[in-house]
Design a protein around this motif. Structure first.
Motif, PDB file in Angstrom:
ATOM      1  N   ALA A  14       0.818  -1.096  -0.047  1.00  0.00           N
ATOM      2  CA  ALA A  14      -0.174   0.019   0.067  1.00  0.00           C
ATOM      3  C   ALA A  14       0.886   1.277  -0.047  1.00  0.00           C
ATOM      4  O   ALA A  14       0.678   2.111  -0.543  1.00  0.00           O
ATOM      5  N   PHE A  18       0.228   3.183  -3.284  1.00  0.00           N
ATOM      6  CA  PHE A  18      -0.683   4.204  -3.027  1.00  0.00           C
ATOM      7  C   PHE A  18      -0.334   5.128  -2.079  1.00  0.00           C
ATOM      8  O   PHE A  18      -1.059   5.625  -1.174  1.00  0.00           O
ATOM      9  N   VAL A  21      -2.325   8.279  -1.415  1.00  0.00           N
ATOM     10  CA  VAL A  21      -3.827   8.164  -1.130  1.00  0.00           C
ATOM     11  C   VAL A  21      -4.066   8.055   0.167  1.00  0.00           C
ATOM     12  O   VAL A  21      -3.328   7.692   1.079  1.00  0.00           O
ATOM     13  N   ALA A  23      -5.220   7.311   3.446  1.00  0.00           N
ATOM     14  CA  ALA A  23      -5.498   5.821   3.807  1.00  0.00           C
ATOM     15  C   ALA A  23      -6.399   5.458   5.123  1.00  0.00           C
ATOM     16  O   ALA A  23      -7.258   4.717   5.065  1.00  0.00           O
ATOM     17  N   TYR A  33      -1.046   6.751   2.830  1.00  0.00           N
ATOM     18  CA  TYR A  33      -0.543   5.259   3.113  1.00  0.00           C
ATOM     19  C   TYR A  33       1.026   5.511   3.393  1.00  0.00           C
ATOM     20  O   TYR A  33       1.583   4.800   4.397  1.00  0.00           O
ATOM     21  N   THR A 202     -11.745  -3.316  -3.914  1.00  0.00           N
ATOM     22  CA  THR A 202     -10.766  -2.639  -4.941  1.00  0.00           C
ATOM     23  C   THR A 202     -10.087  -1.275  -4.373  1.00  0.00           C
ATOM     24  O   THR A 202     -10.691  -0.927  -3.149  1.00  0.00           O
ATOM     25  N   ASP A 203      -9.100  -0.719  -4.839  1.00  0.00           N
ATOM     26  CA  ASP A 203      -8.570   0.412  -4.040  1.00  0.00           C
ATOM     27  C   ASP A 203      -9.508   1.844  -4.384  1.00  0.00           C
ATOM     28  O   ASP A 203      -9.052   2.717  -3.485  1.00  0.00           O
ATOM     29  N   THR A 226      -6.181  -2.871   3.529  1.00  0.00           N
ATOM     30  CA  THR A 226      -4.824  -2.225   3.289  1.00  0.00           C
ATOM     31  C   THR A 226      -4.037  -2.831   1.993  1.00  0.00           C
ATOM     32  O   THR A 226      -3.676  -2.201   1.177  1.00  0.00           O
ATOM     33  N   MET A 228      -5.304  -3.985  -0.521  1.00  0.00           N
ATOM     34  CA  MET A 228      -5.989  -3.561  -1.759  1.00  0.00           C
ATOM     35  C   MET A 228      -5.805  -1.801  -1.946  1.00  0.00           C
ATOM     36  O   MET A 228      -6.234  -1.229  -3.125  1.00  0.00           O
ATOM     37  N   GLY A 229      -5.422  -1.192  -0.985  1.00  0.00           N
ATOM     38  CA  GLY A 229      -5.168   0.195  -1.033  1.00  0.00           C
ATOM     39  C   GLY A 229      -6.457   1.056  -0.999  1.00  0.00           C
ATOM     40  O   GLY A 229      -6.659   2.217  -1.330  1.00  0.00           O
ATOM     41  N   GLY A 230      -7.423   0.657  -0.212  1.00  0.00           N
ATOM     42  CA  GLY A 230      -8.786   0.999   0.103  1.00  0.00           C
ATOM     43  C   GLY A 230      -8.691   1.883   1.095  1.00  0.00           C
ATOM     44  O   GLY A 230      -7.794   2.186   1.999  1.00  0.00           O
ATOM     45  N   ARG A 231      -9.680   2.712   1.593  1.00  0.00           N
ATOM     46  CA  ARG A 231      -9.730   3.773   2.712  1.00  0.00           C
ATOM     47  C   ARG A 231     -10.416   3.212   3.721  1.00  0.00           C
ATOM     48  O   ARG A 231     -11.377   2.643   3.791  1.00  0.00           O
TER      49      ARG A 231
END
Length: 528
Positions: A14, A18, A21, A23, A33, A202-203, A226, A228-231
């Motif tokens: 991540a 990302f 991004v 996080a 992140y 998904t992210d 984490t 997947m890079g999601g929030r």
């Protein structure tokens, strides 16, 4: 090539892909992140600086907050074992868990200072008490943000033994005392992969952490979200209005919660005041959900809703009730909707069976009842310091859940009853034996049985059936006052009935099924 499996890889991924991004959102605090990763590195180095050795247990007593989310990686990076505890338990219960785990450091939110003060003297093995969101005072030896500020941000990856304990969660059992569930690095890693695949993350997704992070590995969300890079959006205390506002403000796409929380949401007077159009999915777990609740969620929240199933011992997700295209095309819409409220079918990497008392598979007719057994790389290593308990649950290569269910020709499982005396109130496991032991300590009580009764709000509640000693007297309120000194408030039965005697079998064992039955009369299932 063989590389040891470690969830630290998820955070590293991540941060690399990302890093800029957003996080984590926790109230007014925001972290990308890259920032989140640095904080976990600082936490790891701070923990080492406290003298915490490899494989030492580190306990967290906290709400859902960014600090506990950081611990999911920082503690493991330090080579230690994360032990988040249920903040709804009473001080003696949490004290038992910390003592049994042998924790050497405890991190606690300032709100729990009275609890820490009550148990600190009984836990001499704990050398460091770290307070969060408060200056150092009272029992605290260190303060969280100061520790991180003084620690190095350097990343010193530990040598990971994928079969070593990484997390230790305590779950109520029929013995009355909580059991420590040992989850290895391998368990966590493979569950993270399976969870992301099964939940279709998904992210682009944002998840609101409604499920407590101290509860069954936070349903795996700190790992698969984490990876997947999601929030992550943190919810510290449940309030329907606050939850709805966070969904609207942060465009949350996934909600995972127990039935009682979803029931509160769909009945909230604030429901129509917030834009919930971002919601894609509601996953209901922790306790069985009715088809009516599933349908109401879809109607009022405007998203798809399905049931999921798992246990602390399985990291936890075992099954999800996703619709299957081939079935949806062939079946009536009513049946498709009904399937979404079932326990579901096994996710990838999990093998589930429903077996009779001899271990043979029951008929896949949706009628014959047996016990759910599971086989997976996500099944726990065992119960901590309890080889007998482990051997009782893992037999012949299968984990025995104690949940009684049917299975149909499509592989959909539906829980019907429980073979263990666990009461699930609002997604929280309550041991009937633990409550019985508290009642039995009252001098007027001769014998007692605690059973589950259905409740429209909580799903299930404990009901105590009490026999007093001859010539002894005690009121229901006096008994409640007595057991409140030993148990968390949510475990204390609101309904206490006095009986002349309790039915017993030939061996003298109290027949709980007979006592339970009147409360469930007229219902198709014995779970709610």
């Amino acid at each position: 090539m063989r590389i040891p499996l470690s969830v630290l890889e998820f955070r590293d991924r991540a941060a690399a892909l990302f890093g800029n991004v957003e996080a984590v959102i926790d109230g007014d605090r925001r972290f990308t992140y890259a920032e989140y990763a640095e904080r976990t590195h600082r936490l790891a180095n701070a923990i080492r600086g406290l003298g915490v050795a490899a494989e030492d247990r580190v306990t967290f007593i906290s709400y859902n907050c960014h600090q506990l989310l950081e611990a999911y990686y920082g503690v493991l990076e330090a080579g230690a074992v994360l032990n988040p505890v249920n903040i709804r338990l009473a001080a003696p219960e949490i004290g038992y868990i910390i003592g049994h785990a042998g924790s050497t450091a405890v991190f606690y939110h300032a709100d729990f200072r009275p609890m820490v003060e009550a148990m600190q003297a009984d836990l001499p093995a704990v050398k460091r008490w770290v307070v969060m969101e408060s200056p150092i005072e009272g029992p605290a030896t260190h303060e969280y943000e100061a520790l991180l500020a003084d620690a190095s941000p350097a990343y010193d990856p530990p040598e990971v033994d994928e079969d070593a304990m990484a997390e230790l969660f305590y779950t109520s059992g029929t013995t009355g005392k909580p059991k420590g569930v040992v989850l290895t690095h391998r368990n966590l890693y493979l569950h993270g992969l399976a969870g992301a695949l099964a939940l279709r993350m998904t992210d682009a997704d944002t998840m609101l952490h409604v499920v407590p992070l101290f509860h069954v590995n936070g349903w795996g969300a700190p790992h698969w979200m984490t990876m997947m890079g999601g929030r992550h959006v943190m919810l510290r205390k449940f309030d329907p209005g606050a939850l709805l506002r966070l969904v609207a403000e942060h465009r949350v796409t996934y909600l995972l919660a127990v039935p009682t929380i979803f029931n509160a949401l769909v009945n909230s007077p604030e429901l129509g005041s917030h834009d919930l159009s971002s919601l894609k999915m509601a996953i209901i777990g922790g306790a069985p959900a009715s088809p009516t609740l599933v349908r109401t969620i879809e109607e009022k929240l405007g998203c798809q809703a399905i049931v999921g199933y798992g246990l602390s011992e399985t990291t936890p997700i075992l099954s999800l009730a996703w619709p299957r295209a081939v079935l949806t095309a062939a079946e009536a819409p009513e049946m498709s909707a009904a399937r979404q409220a079932m326990t579901g079918y096994a996710i990838a990497g999990v093998n589930l069976r429903v077996v009779d008392a001899e271990g043979a598979d029951v008929l896949p007719d949706g009628e014959q009842i047996g016990e759910i057994v599971a086989r997976s790389n996500t099944v726990m290593e065992g119960y901590y310091r309890d080889p007998e308990g482990t051997a009782e649950k893992i037999r012949d290569g299968w984990f025995h859940t104690g949940d009684m269910a049917t299975i149909d020709e499509a592989g959909y499982i539906s829980i019907k009853d429980r073979s263990k005396d666990i009461i699930i109130r609002g997604g929280e496991n309550i041991s009937s034996v633990e409550i019985e032991n508290a009642f039995a300590s009252h001098p007027a009580v001769l014998e007692v049985a605690v059973v589950a009764a259905p409740d429209d709000r909580w799903g299930e509640i404990p009901v105590a059936l009490v026999v007093l000693k001859p010539d002894a007297a005690a009121t229901a309120q006096q008994l409640r006052t007595h057991i409140r000194t030993q148990l968390a408030d949510f475990k204390v039965p609101r309904q206490i009935e006095f009986r002349e005697s309790l039915p017993k079998g030939g061996t003298g064992k109290i027949l709980k099924a007979e006592l339970r039955e009147p409360f469930w009369a007229g219902r198709a299932a014995r779970v709610n």
